[in-house]
Design a protein around this motif. Structure first.
Motif, PDB file in Angstrom:
ATOM      1  N   HIS A  15       1.020  -0.928  -0.162  1.00  0.00           N
ATOM      2  CA  HIS A  15       0.087   0.023   0.202  1.00  0.00           C
ATOM      3  C   HIS A  15       0.853   1.297   0.112  1.00  0.00           C
ATOM      4  O   HIS A  15       0.652   2.134  -0.697  1.00  0.00           O
ATOM      5  CB  HIS A  15      -0.882   0.061   1.208  1.00  0.00           C
TER       6      HIS A  15
ATOM      7  N   ILE B 258       1.071   4.209  -2.908  1.00  0.00           N
ATOM      8  CA  ILE B 258       0.688   5.641  -2.672  1.00  0.00           C
ATOM      9  C   ILE B 258       2.021   6.509  -3.098  1.00  0.00           C
ATOM     10  O   ILE B 258       1.915   7.251  -3.720  1.00  0.00           O
ATOM     11  CB  ILE B 258       0.369   5.757  -1.094  1.00  0.00           C
TER      12      ILE B 258
ATOM     13  N   ALA C 132       1.683   6.589  -6.963  1.00  0.00           N
ATOM     14  CA  ALA C 132       1.146   7.562  -7.270  1.00  0.00           C
ATOM     15  C   ALA C 132       1.289   9.057  -6.898  1.00  0.00           C
ATOM     16  O   ALA C 132       0.880  10.008  -7.887  1.00  0.00           O
ATOM     17  CB  ALA C 132      -0.403   7.404  -6.540  1.00  0.00           C
ATOM     18  N   ILE C 133       1.979   9.385  -5.778  1.00  0.00           N
ATOM     19  CA  ILE C 133       2.687  10.669  -5.597  1.00  0.00           C
ATOM     20  C   ILE C 133       3.649  11.352  -6.841  1.00  0.00           C
ATOM     21  O   ILE C 133       3.383  12.177  -7.337  1.00  0.00           O
ATOM     22  CB  ILE C 133       3.300  10.655  -4.320  1.00  0.00           C
TER      23      ILE C 133
ATOM     24  N   SER D 204       1.463  11.665  -9.941  1.00  0.00           N
ATOM     25  CA  SER D 204       0.902  12.900  -9.958  1.00  0.00           C
ATOM     26  C   SER D 204       1.952  13.982 -10.147  1.00  0.00           C
ATOM     27  O   SER D 204       1.277  15.065 -10.708  1.00  0.00           O
ATOM     28  CB  SER D 204      -0.043  12.983  -8.561  1.00  0.00           C
TER      29      SER D 204
ATOM     30  N   SER E 228      -4.208  16.542  -6.136  1.00  0.00           N
ATOM     31  CA  SER E 228      -4.156  15.123  -5.566  1.00  0.00           C
ATOM     32  C   SER E 228      -2.913  14.856  -5.217  1.00  0.00           C
ATOM     33  O   SER E 228      -2.822  14.047  -4.160  1.00  0.00           O
ATOM     34  CB  SER E 228      -4.243  14.386  -7.143  1.00  0.00           C
ATOM     35  N   LEU E 229      -1.697  15.583  -5.561  1.00  0.00           N
ATOM     36  CA  LEU E 229      -0.485  15.212  -4.980  1.00  0.00           C
ATOM     37  C   LEU E 229      -0.542  15.644  -3.706  1.00  0.00           C
ATOM     38  O   LEU E 229      -0.076  14.840  -2.716  1.00  0.00           O
ATOM     39  CB  LEU E 229       0.691  16.202  -5.732  1.00  0.00           C
TER      40      LEU E 229
ATOM     41  N   LEU F  96      -2.615  13.037  -1.731  1.00  0.00           N
ATOM     42  CA  LEU F  96      -1.795  11.701  -1.298  1.00  0.00           C
ATOM     43  C   LEU F  96      -0.759  11.972  -0.433  1.00  0.00           C
ATOM     44  O   LEU F  96      -0.688  10.913   0.285  1.00  0.00           O
ATOM     45  CB  LEU F  96      -1.480  11.438  -2.797  1.00  0.00           C
ATOM     46  N   THR F  97       0.052  12.886  -0.398  1.00  0.00           N
ATOM     47  CA  THR F  97       0.959  13.317   0.590  1.00  0.00           C
ATOM     48  C   THR F  97       0.246  13.455   1.986  1.00  0.00           C
ATOM     49  O   THR F  97       0.808  12.658   3.127  1.00  0.00           O
ATOM     50  CB  THR F  97       1.574  14.647   0.452  1.00  0.00           C
TER      51      THR F  97
ATOM     52  N   TYR G 263      -2.193  12.015   3.074  1.00  0.00           N
ATOM     53  CA  TYR G 263      -2.830  10.439   3.434  1.00  0.00           C
ATOM     54  C   TYR G 263      -1.645   9.555   3.674  1.00  0.00           C
ATOM     55  O   TYR G 263      -1.681   8.948   4.507  1.00  0.00           O
ATOM     56  CB  TYR G 263      -3.642   9.925   2.027  1.00  0.00           C
ATOM     57  N   LEU G 264      -0.491   9.896   2.966  1.00  0.00           N
ATOM     58  CA  LEU G 264       0.661   9.013   3.390  1.00  0.00           C
ATOM     59  C   LEU G 264       1.091   9.184   4.778  1.00  0.00           C
ATOM     60  O   LEU G 264       1.212   8.412   5.551  1.00  0.00           O
ATOM     61  CB  LEU G 264       1.749   9.363   2.262  1.00  0.00           C
TER      62      LEU G 264
END
Length: 67
Positions: free
Chosen positions: A7, A11, A14-15, A18, A47-48, A51-52, A54-55
């Motif tokens: 996971h 992530i 994806a970062i 993005s 979204s960057l 996602l950051t 969220y990470l």
């Protein structure tokens, strides 16, 4: 490799994607002056940021469980 590690890898990937897409959209916007690419850049950097955040949340929540 546990599901949590996978996971985190997804992530981070994806970062990176993005960030790359946002930079590409900004450069294309500079060349073409099309608003669509500006909107894509804003969405990509949004979204960057998401996602950051969220990470950081995910790592903080599962810090003790990742060992």
């Amino acid at each position: 490799m546990s599901l949590k590690h996978v996971h985190i890898i997804f992530i981070v990937a994806a970062i990176v994607i993005s960030m790359w897409f946002g930079i590409w959209a900004v450069n294309y916007y500079r060349d073409e002056k099309d608003r669509l690419y500006f909107i894509l850049a804003v969405l990509s950097f949004g979204s960057l940021l998401g996602l950051t955040v969220y990470l950081r949340y995910f790592l903080k929540k599962y810090k003790s469980k990742l060992s």
